[in-house]
Design a protein around this motif. Structure first.
Motif, short mmCIF file in Angstrom:
data_model
loop_
_atom_site.label_atom_id
_atom_site.label_comp_id
_atom_site.label_asym_id
_atom_site.label_seq_id
_atom_site.Cartn_x
_atom_site.Cartn_y
_atom_site.Cartn_z
N ASP A 298 50.76 -51.73 -21.16
CA ASP A 298 51.36 -52.34 -22.25
C ASP A 298 50.73 -51.79 -23.49
OD1 ASP A 298 53.23 -54.15 -23.45
OD2 ASP A 298 51.58 -55.84 -23.71
N ASP A 299 51.20 -50.26 -23.81
CA ASP A 299 50.57 -49.54 -25.09
C ASP A 299 51.42 -49.94 -26.35
OD1 ASP A 299 48.31 -49.43 -23.58
OD2 ASP A 299 48.88 -47.36 -22.76
N ARG B 212 56.05 -51.68 -28.32
CA ARG B 212 55.16 -51.85 -27.26
C ARG B 212 55.56 -51.97 -25.98
NH1 ARG B 212 49.89 -52.76 -27.78
NH2 ARG B 212 48.71 -54.07 -26.11
N GLY B 213 55.12 -51.04 -24.93
CA GLY B 213 55.56 -51.31 -23.63
C GLY B 213 54.84 -50.19 -22.83
N ASP B 214 55.50 -49.77 -21.79
CA ASP B 214 54.88 -48.53 -20.82
C ASP B 214 55.44 -47.17 -21.36
OD1 ASP B 214 54.18 -46.77 -19.00
OD2 ASP B 214 53.79 -48.49 -17.52
N PRO B 215 54.94 -46.42 -22.15
CA PRO B 215 55.73 -45.20 -22.69
C PRO B 215 55.89 -44.09 -21.49
CG PRO B 215 53.40 -45.29 -23.62
CD PRO B 215 53.77 -46.59 -22.92
N GLY C 59 58.22 -55.01 -27.01
CA GLY C 59 57.79 -55.83 -28.02
C GLY C 59 57.54 -54.91 -29.27
N ILE C 60 57.49 -55.37 -30.50
CA ILE C 60 57.32 -54.90 -31.72
C ILE C 60 55.98 -54.31 -31.81
CG2 ILE C 60 57.62 -54.82 -33.97
CD1 ILE C 60 60.23 -55.05 -32.64
N GLY C 61 55.58 -53.03 -31.59
CA GLY C 61 54.37 -52.27 -31.57
C GLY C 61 53.91 -52.05 -33.09
N GLU C 62 52.16 -51.58 -33.12
CA GLU C 62 51.87 -51.12 -34.24
C GLU C 62 51.58 -49.83 -34.10
OE1 GLU C 62 48.45 -53.59 -34.90
OE2 GLU C 62 49.68 -55.54 -35.28
N GLU C 63 51.12 -49.00 -35.26
CA GLU C 63 50.71 -47.52 -35.21
C GLU C 63 49.54 -47.61 -34.12
OE1 GLU C 63 49.49 -43.76 -37.80
OE2 GLU C 63 49.75 -45.63 -38.73
#
Length: 763
Positions: free
Chosen positions: A316-317, A356-359, A480-484
């Motif tokens: 989860d990145d 946000r997830g598994d790239p 998910g909504i991720g961040e930098e």
């Protein structure tokens, strides 16, 4: 008769409500029927008896009346009152006579017994007779008789009959119970005990009736069940053995593939961190991307096995979806150019900058879909579109400010897919038809992996296609909504940031020289001191002599593996036993990671790893610098030279690999490695060819020789040692004998090839 105790079988027949017993159920049916029948018959009989007794009573009373009238004729004519009264009183001797009155016609005198007027009763049971003398009526006699004697007789008979019937019923019940126990209960009890006992016991009973046939059939069934159980048990053992062999094979292959890939990717990153012109940097970046793509392809089989076992893990990145798409296109663009087709991306402006997830898994799915699209497209182009799926519905779809559902669409103008072939498209090892694999190649495993990956993340995958008109594959996934991200995947700048921790003393336990150089090179540039140990025993000795801030421990090493070394380090006295240990392993299975943690390691870092991941992991155990140290420039500290590994030689030498080593390390270092390999290979050959050697020792020696031979490009020796190692693991000593016999010649030839190659290079 077989009898057992299991499951309370006897209680089922001997204890409990009587209604459960067959004998009682039988009697509950028989006794009421017999009782009703007996009562009906008895009622008829009583009626007949009562009628007969009544008729008999009436006839007797008539006889007494007539005989008395005859006896009274002369006394009534002669008016002999004494005789008349005497005759009347004589009738009292008969129980059936209740009253007698005689009336004299001449005088009207009445003589009675027991009293005058007793005949005034309204009863119908009476007889009247005229007394005749010389054909002249001289008087009249009236007799009342009673039926009580008849009722008493019938009552006594009924009581006797009922008593006999009750006795008969009791005898019947007892007889039925005894007969049931002997003929039915005993065999049924044996059958029940056998069934509840769970031991598949045979019932020892023989009779020429229905129960005998049932028990015979049951015993036959037990024989068939036993035979089937033995077959199933054998099949289960065979399946478990096959599963274990598969897991061991995948573990070995995972380790053997990931270890050299870690060297390739690691050394490429080290070169990228050196001064390069733009042309060199671009080409090396392509090498790095291709190596990472190759690693992904090599992981497909491993991933599929994990997916089948349900053990694939997801991370989860935070990541940039545009970067993922662009990296996929960069990798695939050369293939599109070769085929003369276009490859474009269309990313909606509504797509969040970071998700946000598994790239890695997303990249794997997109690589497969775009790769297939390019493969099956001869003209036109391929387009990938990325957009929020605002119309997504379903149980797994979530719409919140912190969550978004994305749709990835890969469209092509290729050959398309026929309707009948769509249903098998996402099955393992399946393609539209057999001609596809012959024309375009491939195993048909990629889409099956994609579907399992998407399904495990709660997403959906599907296609719209028509033969001859191209295909449109789509994937719907929630993120998910991720961040930098603080460290971007694949970024060279992450490893070049100024260290924020003080230089650390690190012990590296690793038997692969390539991996040694990669780790030492990465950490050395960060200013850390790295001491190299070639196996777990050397690492244990180093920990007992010196103090380290961190230990990086390989899992598979000769002499002593990383798990045993960790357990022994944890058994030492503090502070040595408290030193953090991080596993560096190419074994990618969950059970291997758990084994590392169970042995006492704090963390597991899988090979091949990104340099920034290694740096972040290592420096998380360091001590932060103060302000003055952060302001001072960092001068890389010369690391301790790694111990040279043992390397075997193959009859066929991979010149490309040995030349790559020469370019990276220099001829002098490679010459030293080859010289040490020649010495160590002969020592290992002595162990391997020794008579009566234990299979464990033989396998460890073959493993050591295998690893070093593969590094130096001696593929034949590497393959032969791998076969010896597998035979040792499977306890197949006979299979090792011809392999061991061929090994010395291969090693000698390989050593000669290595030496001559270096001599020619020196000239």
């Amino acid at each position: 008769m077989a009898a057992g105790k299991g499951g309370g079988g006897s209680a089922g027949l001997l204890v409990g409500s009587p209604m459960r017993h067959l004998a009682f159920k039988f009697l509950l049916i028989v006794i009421p029927v017999v009782t009703l029948f007996t009562a009906a018959v008895s009622a008829v009989l009583v009626r007949e008896v009562y009628s007969g007794l009544t008729n008999e009573l009436l006839a007797r009373a008539q006889h007494l009346t007539r005989s008395s009238a005859t006896a009274l004729a002369e006394p009534l004519w002669s008016l002999n009152s004494v005789t008349i009264q005497a005759i009347v009183n004589s009738l009292s001797e008969y129980d059936e006579i209740s009253c007698t009155e005689v009336t004299e016609s001449a005088t009207g005198t009445t003589y009675a017994w027991p009293a005058l007027g007793c005949t005034q009763s309204s009863t119908a049971d009476r007889l009247t007779e005229d007394v005749m003398y010389a054909d002249q009526s001289v008087g009249r006699i009236e007799v009342l008789f009673r039926r009580e004697p008849i009722a008493k007789t019938i009552k006594d008979d009924i009581i006797k009959g009922v008593s006999m019937f009750v006795v008969l019923v009791l005898v019947t019940v007892v007889t039925a119970l005894i007969a049931h126990r002997i003929t039915i209960g005993t065999p049924l009890l044996s059958l029940l005990l056998s069934i509840r006992g769970g031991g598949n016991r045979f019932v020892q009973w023989s009779s020429r009736d229905e129960l005998g046939e049932v028990i015979t059939a049951y015993n036959d069934m037990i024989r068939r069940v036993d035979a089937r159980t033995e077959e199933l048990e054998a099949a289960r053992r065979q399946a478990e053995a096959a599963s274990q062999a598969k897991s061991e094979f995948l573990a070995v292959m995972s380790h053997e593939i990931r270890t050299p890939m870690n060297g390739i990717l690691g050394m490429t990153r080290l070169v990228l961190d050196s001064p390069l012109d733009s042309w060199q940097c671009e080409h090396l970046q392509t090498v790095l991307s291709s190596g990472e793509a190759l690693m992904t392809v090599l992981n497909d089989i491993l991933d599929f096995s994990k997916l089948e076992a349900g053990s694939l893990e997801f991370v989860d990145d935070d990541f940039a979806p545009g970067t993922i798409v662009e990296s996929v296109l960069s990798l695939m663009r050369s293939r599109a150019v070769e085929k003369g087709i276009t490859l474009n991306a269309e990313i909606s402006p509504l797509v969040p900058a970071y998700l946000r997830g598994d790239p890695l898994r997303l990249r794997q799915v997109l690589l497969n879909l775009i790769g297939n699209a390019i493969k099956f497209t001869e003209k036109g182009g391929v387009v990938i579109r990325v957009e929020p799926d605002l119309l997504a519905v379903g149980e797994d779809v979530e719409h919140t400010p912190s969550h978004v559902t994305m749709r990835f669409i890969v469209s092509d103008t290729g050959i398309g897919i026929a309707e009948e072939a769509k249903k098998n498209l996402f099955r393992s090892f399946s393609q539209a038809d057999s001609s596809i694999s012959r024309r375009f190649g491939g195993t048909g495993l990629g889409l099956a992996i994609c579907k399992k990956i998407v399904d495990l993340q709660g997403g959906q995958i599907g296609l719209d296609s028509q033969a001859g008109y191209g295909s449109r594959f789509w994937v719907v996934l929630g993120f998910g909504i991720g961040e930098e991200p603080t460290v971007a995947t694949g970024s060279r700048t992450a490893a070049q940031k100024v260290p924020t921790v003080r230089p650390m003393r690190i012990l590296l336990a690793e038997d692969s020289p390539v991996n040694q150089r990669v780790v030492v090179g990465i950490l050395g540039k960060r200013g850390h001191w790295v001491t190299v140990a070639k196996d777990g025993r050397v690492a244990l000795d180093a920990v007992m002599r010196e103090s380290f801030d961190l230990i990086l421990m390989d899992m598979h090493m000769p002499e002593m593996d990383g798990l045993e070394a960790t357990r022994r380090i944890r058994a030492l006295d503090p502070p040595s036993s408290k030193t953090p240990i991080v596993a560096l392993t190419a074994a990618a299975f969950r059970e291997h990671s758990q084994a590392c943690l169970d042995a006492g390691m704090e963390q597991v870092l899988h090979k091949p790893f990104q340099p920034e991941h290694l740096i972040l992991t290592v420096e998380s155990y360091g001590h932060p610098k103060d302000a003055a140290e952060l302001a001072a420039p960092v001068a890389p500290t010369a690391p301790v030279a790694p111990a040279a590994p043992v390397a075997p030689v193959a009859a066929a030498l991979d010149d490309k690999q040995i030349n790559t080593l020469r370019e990276q390390l220099g001829d002098d270092i490679v010459a030293d490695i080859v010289a040490e390999y020649v010495d160590n290979s002969h020592a290992l050959l002595t162990v391997i060819t020794a008579t009566g050697i234990e299979l464990k020792t033989l396998g460890e020696a073959a493993h050591s020789l295998k690893g070093a031979s593969g590094v130096l490009g001696l593929s034949d020796v590497h393959a032969l040692c791998a076969r010896i190692e597998v035979a040792c693991r499977d306890n197949r000593r006979d299979d090792t004998l011809p392999l061991i016999a061929a090994l010395p010649t291969l090693v000698e030839t390989g050593c000669a090839l290595l030496t001559s190659t270096l001599e020619r290079a020196a000239v």
